[in-house]
Write a protein that holds these residues in place. Structure first.
Motif, short mmCIF file in Angstrom:
data_model
loop_
_atom_site.label_atom_id
_atom_site.label_comp_id
_atom_site.label_asym_id
_atom_site.label_seq_id
_atom_site.Cartn_x
_atom_site.Cartn_y
_atom_site.Cartn_z
N ALA A 11 -16.28 5.43 -17.03
CA ALA A 11 -15.25 4.58 -16.41
C ALA A 11 -14.16 4.25 -17.43
CB ALA A 11 -15.90 3.30 -15.86
N HIS A 12 -14.55 3.95 -18.66
CA HIS A 12 -13.56 3.63 -19.70
C HIS A 12 -12.69 4.86 -20.00
CE1 HIS A 12 -12.92 0.89 -23.47
NE2 HIS A 12 -11.79 1.28 -22.94
N LEU A 13 -13.31 6.02 -20.05
CA LEU A 13 -12.55 7.26 -20.26
C LEU A 13 -11.60 7.51 -19.09
CD1 LEU A 13 -12.19 9.51 -22.31
CD2 LEU A 13 -13.98 10.79 -21.11
N ALA A 14 -12.05 7.22 -17.86
CA ALA A 14 -11.17 7.35 -16.68
C ALA A 14 -9.98 6.40 -16.81
CB ALA A 14 -11.96 7.06 -15.41
N LEU A 15 -10.22 5.17 -17.26
CA LEU A 15 -9.12 4.23 -17.48
C LEU A 15 -8.11 4.81 -18.45
CD1 LEU A 15 -7.73 1.43 -17.21
CD2 LEU A 15 -9.21 0.67 -19.09
N HIS A 16 -8.58 5.40 -19.54
CA HIS A 16 -7.67 6.02 -20.51
C HIS A 16 -6.85 7.14 -19.86
CE1 HIS A 16 -9.35 4.68 -24.67
NE2 HIS A 16 -9.31 3.69 -23.81
N ALA A 17 -7.50 7.96 -19.04
CA ALA A 17 -6.79 9.05 -18.37
C ALA A 17 -5.71 8.51 -17.43
CB ALA A 17 -7.77 9.93 -17.60
N VAL A 18 -6.04 7.47 -16.68
CA VAL A 18 -5.06 6.87 -15.77
C VAL A 18 -3.92 6.24 -16.56
CG1 VAL A 18 -4.73 5.04 -14.05
CG2 VAL A 18 -6.71 6.56 -13.89
N LEU A 19 -4.23 5.52 -17.63
CA LEU A 19 -3.18 4.89 -18.44
C LEU A 19 -2.25 5.95 -19.03
CD1 LEU A 19 -5.20 2.11 -20.33
CD2 LEU A 19 -3.67 1.83 -18.36
N ARG A 20 -2.81 7.06 -19.46
CA ARG A 20 -1.97 8.14 -20.00
C ARG A 20 -1.07 8.74 -18.92
NH1 ARG A 20 -6.70 8.89 -23.32
NH2 ARG A 20 -6.11 8.40 -25.46
N SER A 21 -1.59 8.90 -17.71
CA SER A 21 -0.75 9.45 -16.63
C SER A 21 0.38 8.48 -16.28
CB SER A 21 -1.58 9.81 -15.40
OG SER A 21 -2.00 8.67 -14.71
N LEU A 22 0.13 7.18 -16.38
CA LEU A 22 1.19 6.19 -16.16
C LEU A 22 2.21 6.24 -17.29
CD1 LEU A 22 -1.08 3.25 -14.97
CD2 LEU A 22 0.67 4.38 -13.57
N ARG A 23 1.73 6.32 -18.51
CA ARG A 23 2.62 6.36 -19.68
C ARG A 23 3.48 7.61 -19.70
NH1 ARG A 23 0.51 3.26 -24.46
NH2 ARG A 23 1.24 5.03 -25.67
N GLU A 24 2.93 8.71 -19.20
CA GLU A 24 3.67 9.98 -19.20
C GLU A 24 4.60 10.12 -18.00
OE1 GLU A 24 3.74 12.33 -21.54
OE2 GLU A 24 2.41 11.14 -22.81
N GLY A 25 4.54 9.17 -17.06
CA GLY A 25 5.41 9.23 -15.90
C GLY A 25 4.91 10.12 -14.78
N GLU A 26 3.65 10.55 -14.83
CA GLU A 26 3.10 11.38 -13.76
C GLU A 26 2.87 10.57 -12.49
OE1 GLU A 26 -0.45 12.87 -15.56
OE2 GLU A 26 0.65 14.07 -17.02
N VAL A 27 2.52 9.28 -12.67
CA VAL A 27 2.26 8.36 -11.58
C VAL A 27 2.93 7.04 -11.94
CG1 VAL A 27 0.44 7.09 -10.36
CG2 VAL A 27 0.03 9.44 -11.08
N ASP A 28 3.46 6.33 -10.94
CA ASP A 28 4.10 5.04 -11.20
C ASP A 28 3.25 3.85 -10.78
OD1 ASP A 28 6.41 6.11 -12.34
OD2 ASP A 28 7.35 6.35 -10.38
N SER A 49 0.82 -1.22 0.00
CA SER A 49 0.00 0.00 0.00
C SER A 49 0.85 1.26 0.00
CB SER A 49 -0.92 0.03 1.22
OG SER A 49 -2.18 -0.48 0.92
N ALA A 50 2.00 1.22 0.65
CA ALA A 50 2.88 2.39 0.74
C ALA A 50 3.37 2.85 -0.63
CB ALA A 50 4.06 2.09 1.65
N TRP A 51 3.33 1.98 -1.62
CA TRP A 51 3.80 2.33 -2.95
C TRP A 51 2.75 3.08 -3.77
CZ3 TRP A 51 5.86 -3.23 -4.30
CH2 TRP A 51 6.91 -3.54 -3.44
N LEU A 52 1.49 3.03 -3.34
CA LEU A 52 0.41 3.67 -4.09
C LEU A 52 0.58 5.18 -4.12
CD1 LEU A 52 -2.73 1.72 -2.86
CD2 LEU A 52 -1.74 1.68 -5.16
N GLN A 53 0.36 5.74 -5.30
CA GLN A 53 0.41 7.19 -5.46
C GLN A 53 -0.98 7.79 -5.67
OE1 GLN A 53 3.35 6.67 -8.58
NE2 GLN A 53 4.68 8.08 -7.46
N SER A 54 -1.94 6.95 -6.04
CA SER A 54 -3.32 7.42 -6.19
C SER A 54 -4.27 6.23 -6.25
CB SER A 54 -3.48 8.29 -7.45
OG SER A 54 -3.20 7.54 -8.61
N VAL A 55 -5.53 6.51 -5.90
CA VAL A 55 -6.60 5.52 -6.00
C VAL A 55 -7.75 6.19 -6.75
CG1 VAL A 55 -8.20 4.03 -4.75
CG2 VAL A 55 -5.92 4.44 -3.83
#
Length: 190
Positions: free
Chosen positions: A62-79, A30-36
């Motif tokens: 929900a699908h659009l939210a998944l896309h937003a989260v995937l993009r933030s991971l791909r861009e390095g904003e969140v790990d 859990s300590a590794w989480l950066q967002s939920v």
């Protein structure tokens, strides 16, 4: 642009059990989480002090939210983050992360998830196949289309898509459609 991965998935009666189950399957803490990210359900009280975001609960939202989260991971904003969704079968959680999560914590991903965007519902599958082919390369199969249903919810649909990709030994394109628009996500087993 980088990549985004699915690490773990769990379904349980309570948010806490789903949260812990997804992290356990991902071999994460859990300590590794950066967002939920909560799809349609506000975050319950008493959970860890990480940023929580609530998104609309309709399938397209929900699908659009998944896309937003995937993009933030791909861009390095969140790990490393969790998506949480309440479905008729209970609470579902999915752990998602970036290549940095693989390297930093030695986490083994189950799937690579790529947002393919969207379009008008009647042509979204054709557009998604073209975009998937560009991602995968000419020699690879663009995958089979798997449609999401509102009854199963987004995260159970993503997991069903991953299981189908494993069975077919090829990527699948996860599709959702409503009256006005459609979205697609490429799921590859890694």
């Amino acid at each position: 642009m980088s990549e985004a991965y699915g690490f773990g998935w769990a379904q349980a009666e309570t948010p806490r059990l789903a949260w812990e189950g997804a992290l356990k399957q991902a071999f994460a803490r859990s300590a590794w989480l950066q967002s939920v990210h909560w799809l349609g359900t506000p975050a319950p009280e008493g959970l860890e002090a990480v940023p929580h975001f609530t998104w609309g609960g309709e399938l397209q939202q929900a699908h659009l939210a998944l896309h937003a989260v995937l993009r933030s991971l791909r861009e390095g904003e969140v790990d490393f983050c969790l998506l949480m969704e309440l479905t008729s079968g209970g609470m579902v959680a999915m752990a998602l992360g970036s290549p940095q999560a693989v390297g930093r914590w030695n986490l083994p991903p189950h799937a690579r998830l790529t947002p393919l965007g969207g379009g008008l519902p009647e042509v979204v599958e054709k557009i998604a196949r073209q975009r998937a082919q560009a991602v995968l390369g000419e020699e690879a199969s663009a995958g089979e289309g798997v449609f999401l249903s509102p009854e199963e919810g987004l995260l159970r649909g993503v997991w069903r898509g991953l299981e189908q990709a494993r069975q077919l030994s090829q990527p699948v394109i996860l599709l959702s459609r409503d009256t006005w628009s459609g979205l697609a996500t490429l799921i590859e087993v890694v």
